[in-house]
Motif scaffolding. Structure first.
Motif, PDB file in Angstrom:
ATOM      1  N   ILE A 103       0.831  -1.198   0.000  1.00 42.01           N
ATOM      2  CA  ILE A 103       0.000   0.000   0.000  1.00 42.01           C
ATOM      3  C   ILE A 103       0.871   1.254   0.000  1.00 42.01           C
ATOM      4  N   ALA A 104       2.005   1.229   0.697  1.00 42.97           N
ATOM      5  CA  ALA A 104       2.899   2.393   0.714  1.00 42.97           C
ATOM      6  C   ALA A 104       3.454   2.684  -0.676  1.00 42.97           C
ATOM      7  N   GLU A 105       3.662   1.626  -1.459  1.00 42.96           N
ATOM      8  CA  GLU A 105       4.196   1.801  -2.817  1.00 42.96           C
ATOM      9  C   GLU A 105       3.111   2.226  -3.809  1.00 42.96           C
ATOM     10  N   MET A 106       1.852   2.262  -3.377  1.00 37.41           N
ATOM     11  CA  MET A 106       0.755   2.663  -4.254  1.00 37.41           C
ATOM     12  C   MET A 106       0.157   4.003  -3.847  1.00 37.41           C
ATOM     13  N   PHE A 111       0.585   5.567  -7.431  1.00 38.32           N
ATOM     14  CA  PHE A 111      -0.447   4.776  -8.090  1.00 38.32           C
ATOM     15  C   PHE A 111      -0.309   4.897  -9.614  1.00 38.32           C
ATOM     16  N   VAL A 112      -0.089   6.118 -10.084  1.00 36.42           N
ATOM     17  CA  VAL A 112      -0.003   6.369 -11.527  1.00 36.42           C
ATOM     18  C   VAL A 112       1.227   5.711 -12.144  1.00 36.42           C
ATOM     19  N   GLU A 113       2.221   5.399 -11.327  1.00 38.93           N
ATOM     20  CA  GLU A 113       3.420   4.727 -11.838  1.00 38.93           C
ATOM     21  C   GLU A 113       3.110   3.347 -12.409  1.00 38.93           C
ATOM     22  N   THR A 114       1.987   2.759 -12.018  1.00 39.65           N
ATOM     23  CA  THR A 114       1.636   1.432 -12.527  1.00 39.65           C
ATOM     24  C   THR A 114       0.940   1.498 -13.881  1.00 39.65           C
ATOM     25  N   ILE A 115       0.644   2.695 -14.337  1.00 42.64           N
ATOM     26  CA  ILE A 115      -0.032   2.871 -15.625  1.00 42.64           C
ATOM     27  C   ILE A 115       1.025   2.989 -16.722  1.00 42.64           C
ATOM     28  N   HIS A 116       0.740   2.394 -17.857  1.00 42.04           N
ATOM     29  CA  HIS A 116       1.672   2.429 -18.991  1.00 42.04           C
ATOM     30  C   HIS A 116       2.026   3.885 -19.292  1.00 42.04           C
ATOM     31  N   PRO A 117       3.309   4.168 -19.559  1.00 38.40           N
ATOM     32  CA  PRO A 117       3.729   5.548 -19.814  1.00 38.40           C
ATOM     33  C   PRO A 117       2.924   6.241 -20.923  1.00 38.40           C
TER      34      PRO A 117
END
Length: 166
Positions: A103-106, A111-117
């Motif tokens: 959860i700390a990493e999200m 959170f947006v880091e997990t979305i394709h660039p």
């Protein structure tokens, strides 16, 4: 003898008057102290009663929050929530497992880091518009899984509003 001579009559009268005033002042002071003690006792009783009510209310809120969290864990969807400023503050375990993150990493902007660039800007724009307008948004974006591969998800965001439509 208990006689008062004429020369001391004024002194005696002054003494009696002072004794009466001192007695009256002492009596009023005792009444005030008793009233103050009664008021303090009543206040303490009200504080104890209100504290008990708040504890009961807080226990109820904690139980409802626990039930809501349990519900978000059993729904076969990836669920997240954010504060009015867009700070991601909750992700259910299904989403954390998919992303392979804690959860700390999200939280927050992570959170947006997990979305394709290539999709991140579109997602941020839609999300920002939803935060400002209070309107729902939806779209299809690619999210990175724990294995590093991207998978396309249909995502819907529904801003929740308080009683003042904020």
């Amino acid at each position: 003898s208990l006689t008062v001579n004429a020369a001391n009559t004024m002194n005696f009268a002054a003494f009696v008057l002072c004794a009466l005033v001192a007695n009256w002042v002492s009596s009023k002071r005792k009444e005030s102290e008793k009233a103050l003690k009664d008021a303090r006792d009543q206040l303490e009783a009200r504080v104890a009663q209100r504290t008990a009510q708040l504890q009961t209310s807080n226990e109820g809120l904690r139980e409802r929050e626990r039930q809501l969290r349990l519900l978000t864990e059993v729904i076969p969807q990836q669920i997240w929530s954010a504060s009015p400023d867009g700070f991601v503050d909750y992700c259910n375990q299904r989403l954390l497992d998919y992303a392979g993150r804690s959860i700390a990493e999200m939280q927050g902007a992570h959170f947006v880091e997990t979305i394709h660039p290539e999709d991140a800007e579109s997602f941020r724009d839609m999300w920002q518009r939803a935060l400002i307008s209070g309107q729902a948004f939806e779209g299809q974006w690619r999210f990175r899984g724990a294995n590093g591969n991207y998978r396309s998800f249909f995502t819907r965001g529904v801003p929740l509003q308080d009683a003042t439509d904020r």
